[in-house]
Design a protein around this motif. Sequence first.
Motif, PDB file in Angstrom:
ATOM      1  N   ILE A  55      -6.443  12.749  -6.250  1.00 32.94           N
ATOM      2  CA  ILE A  55      -5.422  11.702  -6.397  1.00 32.94           C
ATOM      3  C   ILE A  55      -4.326  11.890  -5.347  1.00 32.94           C
ATOM      4  O   ILE A  55      -3.873  10.926  -4.720  1.00 32.94           O
ATOM      5  N   LEU A  56      -3.918  13.129  -5.140  1.00 35.20           N
ATOM      6  CA  LEU A  56      -2.895  13.429  -4.134  1.00 35.20           C
ATOM      7  C   LEU A  56      -3.387  13.053  -2.741  1.00 35.20           C
ATOM      8  O   LEU A  56      -2.663  12.427  -1.954  1.00 35.20           O
ATOM      9  N   LEU A  57      -4.612  13.406  -2.413  1.00 33.95           N
ATOM     10  CA  LEU A  57      -5.185  13.084  -1.100  1.00 33.95           C
ATOM     11  C   LEU A  57      -5.306  11.580  -0.904  1.00 33.95           C
ATOM     12  O   LEU A  57      -4.999  11.059   0.178  1.00 33.95           O
ATOM     13  N   ALA A  58      -5.722  10.855  -1.940  1.00 30.66           N
ATOM     14  CA  ALA A  58      -5.820   9.395  -1.845  1.00 30.66           C
ATOM     15  C   ALA A  58      -4.448   8.775  -1.593  1.00 30.66           C
ATOM     16  O   ALA A  58      -4.319   7.827  -0.807  1.00 30.66           O
ATOM     17  N   GLY A  59      -3.431   9.306  -2.235  1.00 29.88           N
ATOM     18  CA  GLY A  59      -2.079   8.805  -2.008  1.00 29.88           C
ATOM     19  C   GLY A  59      -1.605   9.047  -0.597  1.00 29.88           C
ATOM     20  O   GLY A  59      -0.970   8.176   0.021  1.00 29.88           O
ATOM     21  N   VAL A 106       2.696   6.247  -2.744  1.00 26.42           N
ATOM     22  CA  VAL A 106       3.740   7.111  -3.306  1.00 26.42           C
ATOM     23  C   VAL A 106       3.471   7.374  -4.781  1.00 26.42           C
ATOM     24  O   VAL A 106       3.619   8.507  -5.260  1.00 26.42           O
ATOM     25  N   VAL A 107       3.037   6.336  -5.514  1.00 24.14           N
ATOM     26  CA  VAL A 107       2.725   6.511  -6.942  1.00 24.14           C
ATOM     27  C   VAL A 107       1.569   7.498  -7.123  1.00 24.14           C
ATOM     28  O   VAL A 107       1.614   8.370  -7.997  1.00 24.14           O
ATOM     29  N   LEU A 108       0.542   7.391  -6.287  1.00 20.43           N
ATOM     30  CA  LEU A 108      -0.590   8.320  -6.391  1.00 20.43           C
ATOM     31  C   LEU A 108      -0.186   9.748  -6.024  1.00 20.43           C
ATOM     32  O   LEU A 108      -0.655  10.709  -6.642  1.00 20.43           O
ATOM     33  N   VAL A 146      -2.186   5.141   6.125  1.00 22.37           N
ATOM     34  CA  VAL A 146      -2.764   3.865   6.550  1.00 22.37           C
ATOM     35  C   VAL A 146      -1.708   2.759   6.495  1.00 22.37           C
ATOM     36  O   VAL A 146      -1.628   1.909   7.371  1.00 22.37           O
ATOM     37  N   GLY A 147      -0.843   2.796   5.475  1.00 26.31           N
ATOM     38  CA  GLY A 147       0.223   1.807   5.369  1.00 26.31           C
ATOM     39  C   GLY A 147       1.256   1.958   6.476  1.00 26.31           C
ATOM     40  O   GLY A 147       1.864   0.976   6.904  1.00 26.31           O
ATOM     41  N   ALA A 148       1.482   3.160   6.966  1.00 27.22           N
ATOM     42  CA  ALA A 148       2.457   3.393   8.021  1.00 27.22           C
ATOM     43  C   ALA A 148       1.925   2.936   9.384  1.00 27.22           C
ATOM     44  O   ALA A 148       2.710   2.584  10.260  1.00 27.22           O
ATOM     45  N   MET A 162       0.817  -1.185   0.000  1.00 24.73           N
ATOM     46  CA  MET A 162       0.000   0.000   0.000  1.00 24.73           C
ATOM     47  C   MET A 162       0.868   1.259   0.000  1.00 24.73           C
ATOM     48  O   MET A 162       0.435   2.281  -0.498  1.00 24.73           O
ATOM     49  N   LYS A 163       2.066   1.129   0.576  1.00 25.05           N
ATOM     50  CA  LYS A 163       2.940   2.292   0.611  1.00 25.05           C
ATOM     51  C   LYS A 163       3.386   2.684  -0.792  1.00 25.05           C
ATOM     52  O   LYS A 163       3.430   3.867  -1.120  1.00 25.05           O
TER      53      LYS A 163
END
Length: 69
Positions: free
Chosen positions: A55-59, A6-8, A65-67, A1-2
Amino acid sequence: MKILGVVLILAGILGFVFGGFKFKETDKVADIGPVEINKEQTHSFPVTPIASGAILLAGIVLLVVGAKK
């Protein structure tokens, strides 16, 4: 998910910077012996600032969440 986060984030930033992208399409109109006629069209795909922000906010959310896990 991380990695997806980062891609998003990068995609959102690029959306803000460039505002979309353009591409060219070449079509063969006629091919008569040694003579070939091609037509080139330029297409554009705009990305609105609202979409870039989403898109930035979703990333960022995916990164947070991944952290926590």
